[in-house]
Motif scaffolding. Structure first.
Motif, mmCIF file in Angstrom:
data_model
loop_
_atom_site.group_PDB
_atom_site.id
_atom_site.type_symbol
_atom_site.label_atom_id
_atom_site.label_comp_id
_atom_site.label_asym_id
_atom_site.label_seq_id
_atom_site.Cartn_x
_atom_site.Cartn_y
_atom_site.Cartn_z
ATOM 1 N N TRP A 96 -11.719 11.479 51.052
ATOM 2 C CA TRP A 96 -10.500 12.240 50.744
ATOM 3 C C TRP A 96 -9.833 12.719 52.034
ATOM 4 C CZ3 TRP A 96 -9.432 17.677 51.093
ATOM 5 C CH2 TRP A 96 -8.311 18.104 50.352
ATOM 6 N N LEU A 97 -10.650 13.255 52.930
ATOM 7 C CA LEU A 97 -10.133 13.792 54.193
ATOM 8 C C LEU A 97 -9.550 12.676 55.072
ATOM 9 C CD1 LEU A 97 -9.994 16.412 55.924
ATOM 10 C CD2 LEU A 97 -12.190 15.734 56.909
ATOM 11 N N TYR A 98 -10.285 11.579 55.216
ATOM 12 C CA TYR A 98 -9.814 10.467 56.048
ATOM 13 C C TYR A 98 -8.521 9.878 55.470
ATOM 14 C CZ TYR A 98 -14.394 10.330 58.406
ATOM 15 O OH TYR A 98 -15.527 10.637 59.130
ATOM 16 N N ARG A 99 -8.430 9.904 54.149
ATOM 17 C CA ARG A 99 -7.231 9.328 53.538
ATOM 18 C C ARG A 99 -5.985 10.152 53.897
ATOM 19 N NH1 ARG A 99 -6.458 6.977 47.445
ATOM 20 N NH2 ARG A 99 -4.284 6.429 47.730
ATOM 21 N N ILE A 100 -6.140 11.458 53.856
ATOM 22 C CA ILE A 100 -5.022 12.321 54.276
ATOM 23 C C ILE A 100 -4.688 12.012 55.738
ATOM 24 C CG2 ILE A 100 -4.274 14.713 54.669
ATOM 25 C CD1 ILE A 100 -6.193 15.563 52.441
ATOM 26 N N ALA A 101 -5.731 11.846 56.556
ATOM 27 C CA ALA A 101 -5.516 11.593 57.988
ATOM 28 C C ALA A 101 -4.786 10.269 58.222
ATOM 29 C CB ALA A 101 -6.858 11.592 58.719
ATOM 30 N N VAL A 102 -5.201 9.235 57.487
ATOM 31 C CA VAL A 102 -4.557 7.921 57.651
ATOM 32 C C VAL A 102 -3.090 8.002 57.220
ATOM 33 C CG1 VAL A 102 -4.513 5.567 56.703
ATOM 34 C CG2 VAL A 102 -6.638 6.528 57.573
ATOM 35 N N ASN A 103 -2.822 8.714 56.143
ATOM 36 C CA ASN A 103 -1.425 8.896 55.711
ATOM 37 C C ASN A 103 -0.614 9.621 56.779
ATOM 38 O OD1 ASN A 103 -1.724 7.616 53.271
ATOM 39 N ND2 ASN A 103 -2.152 9.493 52.126
ATOM 40 N N GLU A 104 -1.196 10.678 57.328
ATOM 41 C CA GLU A 104 -0.496 11.446 58.373
ATOM 42 C C GLU A 104 -0.276 10.596 59.620
ATOM 43 O OE1 GLU A 104 0.914 14.511 58.548
ATOM 44 O OE2 GLU A 104 0.608 14.549 56.400
ATOM 45 N N ALA A 105 -1.294 9.819 59.981
ATOM 46 C CA ALA A 105 -1.183 8.966 61.174
ATOM 47 C C ALA A 105 -0.071 7.930 60.972
ATOM 48 C CB ALA A 105 -2.514 8.269 61.450
ATOM 49 N N ASN A 106 -0.029 7.344 59.786
ATOM 50 C CA ASN A 106 1.008 6.336 59.527
ATOM 51 C C ASN A 106 2.389 6.965 59.484
ATOM 52 O OD1 ASN A 106 -0.534 3.969 59.520
ATOM 53 N ND2 ASN A 106 -1.260 4.385 57.442
ATOM 54 N N ARG A 107 2.443 8.194 58.978
ATOM 55 C CA ARG A 107 3.719 8.913 58.977
ATOM 56 C C ARG A 107 4.200 9.138 60.428
ATOM 57 N NH1 ARG A 107 4.665 12.428 54.551
ATOM 58 N NH2 ARG A 107 2.484 12.977 54.530
ATOM 59 N N ALA A 108 3.257 9.514 61.279
ATOM 60 C CA ALA A 108 3.611 9.733 62.695
ATOM 61 C C ALA A 108 4.089 8.433 63.342
ATOM 62 C CB ALA A 108 2.402 10.286 63.447
ATOM 63 N N LEU A 109 3.430 7.319 62.991
ATOM 64 C CA LEU A 109 3.836 6.024 63.558
ATOM 65 C C LEU A 109 5.224 5.625 63.070
ATOM 66 C CD1 LEU A 109 0.565 3.880 63.358
ATOM 67 C CD2 LEU A 109 1.600 4.907 65.378
ATOM 68 N N GLU A 110 5.497 5.894 61.794
ATOM 69 C CA GLU A 110 6.830 5.566 61.258
ATOM 70 C C GLU A 110 7.908 6.377 61.963
ATOM 71 O OE1 GLU A 110 6.647 6.197 57.025
ATOM 72 O OE2 GLU A 110 5.098 4.645 56.827
ATOM 73 N N LYS A 111 7.606 7.652 62.161
ATOM 74 C CA LYS A 111 8.568 8.514 62.862
ATOM 75 C C LYS A 111 8.837 7.968 64.256
ATOM 76 C CE LYS A 111 7.479 13.065 61.507
ATOM 77 N NZ LYS A 111 6.860 14.316 61.933
ATOM 78 N N ARG A 112 7.751 7.567 64.920
ATOM 79 C CA ARG A 112 7.878 7.052 66.277
ATOM 80 C C ARG A 112 8.676 5.740 66.276
ATOM 81 N NH1 ARG A 112 2.575 5.122 68.869
ATOM 82 N NH2 ARG A 112 1.841 7.239 68.629
ATOM 83 N N ALA A 113 8.411 4.898 65.257
ATOM 84 C CA ALA A 113 9.138 3.619 65.176
ATOM 85 C C ALA A 113 10.630 3.869 64.989
ATOM 86 C CB ALA A 113 8.581 2.785 64.024
ATOM 87 N N ARG A 114 10.962 4.899 64.193
ATOM 88 C CA ARG A 114 12.385 5.210 63.981
ATOM 89 C C ARG A 114 13.042 5.681 65.276
ATOM 90 N NH1 ARG A 114 10.814 7.227 58.890
ATOM 91 N NH2 ARG A 114 10.737 9.362 59.626
ATOM 92 N N ARG A 115 12.238 6.332 66.120
ATOM 93 C CA ARG A 115 12.783 6.772 67.412
ATOM 94 C C ARG A 115 12.826 5.626 68.415
ATOM 95 N NH1 ARG A 115 8.937 11.085 67.080
ATOM 96 N NH2 ARG A 115 7.845 10.182 68.851
ATOM 97 N N GLY A 116 12.213 4.491 68.038
ATOM 98 C CA GLY A 116 12.238 3.322 68.914
ATOM 99 C C GLY A 116 11.258 3.392 70.062
ATOM 100 N N VAL A 117 10.174 4.162 69.881
ATOM 101 C CA VAL A 117 9.165 4.265 70.938
ATOM 102 C C VAL A 117 8.013 3.326 70.599
ATOM 103 C CG1 VAL A 117 7.637 5.850 72.180
ATOM 104 C CG2 VAL A 117 9.773 6.699 71.165
ATOM 105 N N SER A 118 7.567 2.545 71.587
ATOM 106 C CA SER A 118 6.479 1.609 71.325
ATOM 107 C C SER A 118 5.140 2.345 71.348
ATOM 108 C CB SER A 118 6.489 0.496 72.355
ATOM 109 O OG SER A 118 6.218 1.039 73.616
ATOM 110 N N VAL A 119 4.121 1.669 70.828
ATOM 111 C CA VAL A 119 2.787 2.273 70.787
ATOM 112 C C VAL A 119 2.206 2.316 72.199
ATOM 113 C CG1 VAL A 119 0.443 2.017 69.895
ATOM 114 C CG2 VAL A 119 2.394 1.401 68.466
#
Lengths: 93, 203
Positions: free
Chosen positions: B82-105
């Motif tokens: 349950w905890l890791y799932r919340i974390a993976v969702n949050e991590a992917n949300r952060a990556l999406e935000k970053r992608a919208r800003r056009g910043v590479s990994v």
């Protein structure tokens, strides 16, 4: 299972090397891949490469769990402090 | 919120007890509950987002969400899933935000340092270092769903079932992502280098 030509068998095998290594293929599919790999150096090398990749990821990284920084509860604590403040405020009224 | 008698009558593993106390608003129990998984949680997030400062932020946000929603945790699933799932969702949300800003990994030197076998000689160490660098870059270059699958299953060593549960997809879909992710890494690193990495150490 449909019999494939040599070229098709090769492409099919290349796409299923990871499935094979994980034991995710059924009996017939497994035999098809093994049969092909016996006479195909590229596919038998591919099987060894996938196994090596898994071992590399497993051994290289499992030795190193990153310690969590000490501040991970900061937001939770701020939330608790905020809620406690509200509750106290209500209680004093 | 849970009442005191419910806590007093609780019979179960310490983890269940901690969950119940956390549901009752005991933040100390919540911290104790999470602490058992904190390092792995941080490692997973760090490997998905690839940046230490962002990983810290994601983990703080994850724990805030977990704390606020602990009452919704269903005990038929494992707490860490349950905890890791919340974390993976949050991590992917952060990556999406970053992608919208056009910043590479980013792949900074301190992010995903992979250990080399200590018994290797200097030449082998260099080869390992090159392969590890290549692995880090290749992992960072995977699209987030594929990177998540690879991190959970092959790096963190969760079972397929656990990892699929954390990723929030069925096992078949999860496996498909995992196999594709591995094939991309294989293409990036090359069969010869991979096989050499496990070959007996010839002086």
């Amino acid at each position: 299972m449909r019999r494939l030509g040599r070229r098709d068998a090769h492409e099919w095998s290349q796409r299923h090397l990871s499935h094979y290594v994980d034991g995710d293929l059924g009996r017939m599919a497994r035999r098809r891949l093994e049969h092909h790999a016996q006479e195909c150096p590229e596919c038998s090398r591919g099987i060894r490469a996938v196994r090596a990749l898994l071992r590399l990821m497993h051994t290289a990284v499992n030795d190193l769990v990153e310690p969590a920084p000490p501040n991970i509860f900061d937001k939770v604590r701020a939330d608790v402090a905020g809620t406690a403040g509200e509750t106290n405020g209500q209680g004093s009224q | 919120m849970t009442s005191a008698p419910a806590i007093a009558s609780a019979v179960g593993t310490p983890e269940q007890l901690l969950v119940q106390r956390a549901c009752g608003g005991d933040v100390g129990s919540f911290e104790e509950l999470v602490s058992a998984y904190a390092d792995r949680l941080f490692s997973i997030v760090l490997r998905i987002v690839g940046d230490r400062a962002e990983a810290e932020d994601v983990v703080q946000e994850t724990l805030l969400r977990a704390w606020r929603n602990i009452g919704r945790f269903q005990e038929r699933s494992m707490f860490f899933t349950w905890l890791y799932r919340i974390a993976v969702n949050e991590a992917n949300r952060a990556l999406e935000k970053r992608a919208r800003r056009g910043v590479s990994v980013p792949v900074d030197d301190e992010t995903v340092q992979l250990a080399a076998p200590a018994e290797d000689g200097p030449a082998r160490q260099v080869e390992h270092r090159e392969l590890r660098d290549g692995l880090e870059v290749a992992i960072a270059g995977l699209a987030p769903p594929y990177r998540t699958a690879l991190v959970l299953r092959d790096i963190e060593g969760l079972s397929t079932r656990e990892a699929a549960g954390v990723a929030g997809v069925g096992e078949a879909a999860f496996k498909s992502r995992l196999h594709q992710a591995r094939m991309k890494l294989r293409d990036a690193l090359g069969d010869a280098a991979l096989i050499a990495s496990v070959a007996p150490n010839v002086p």
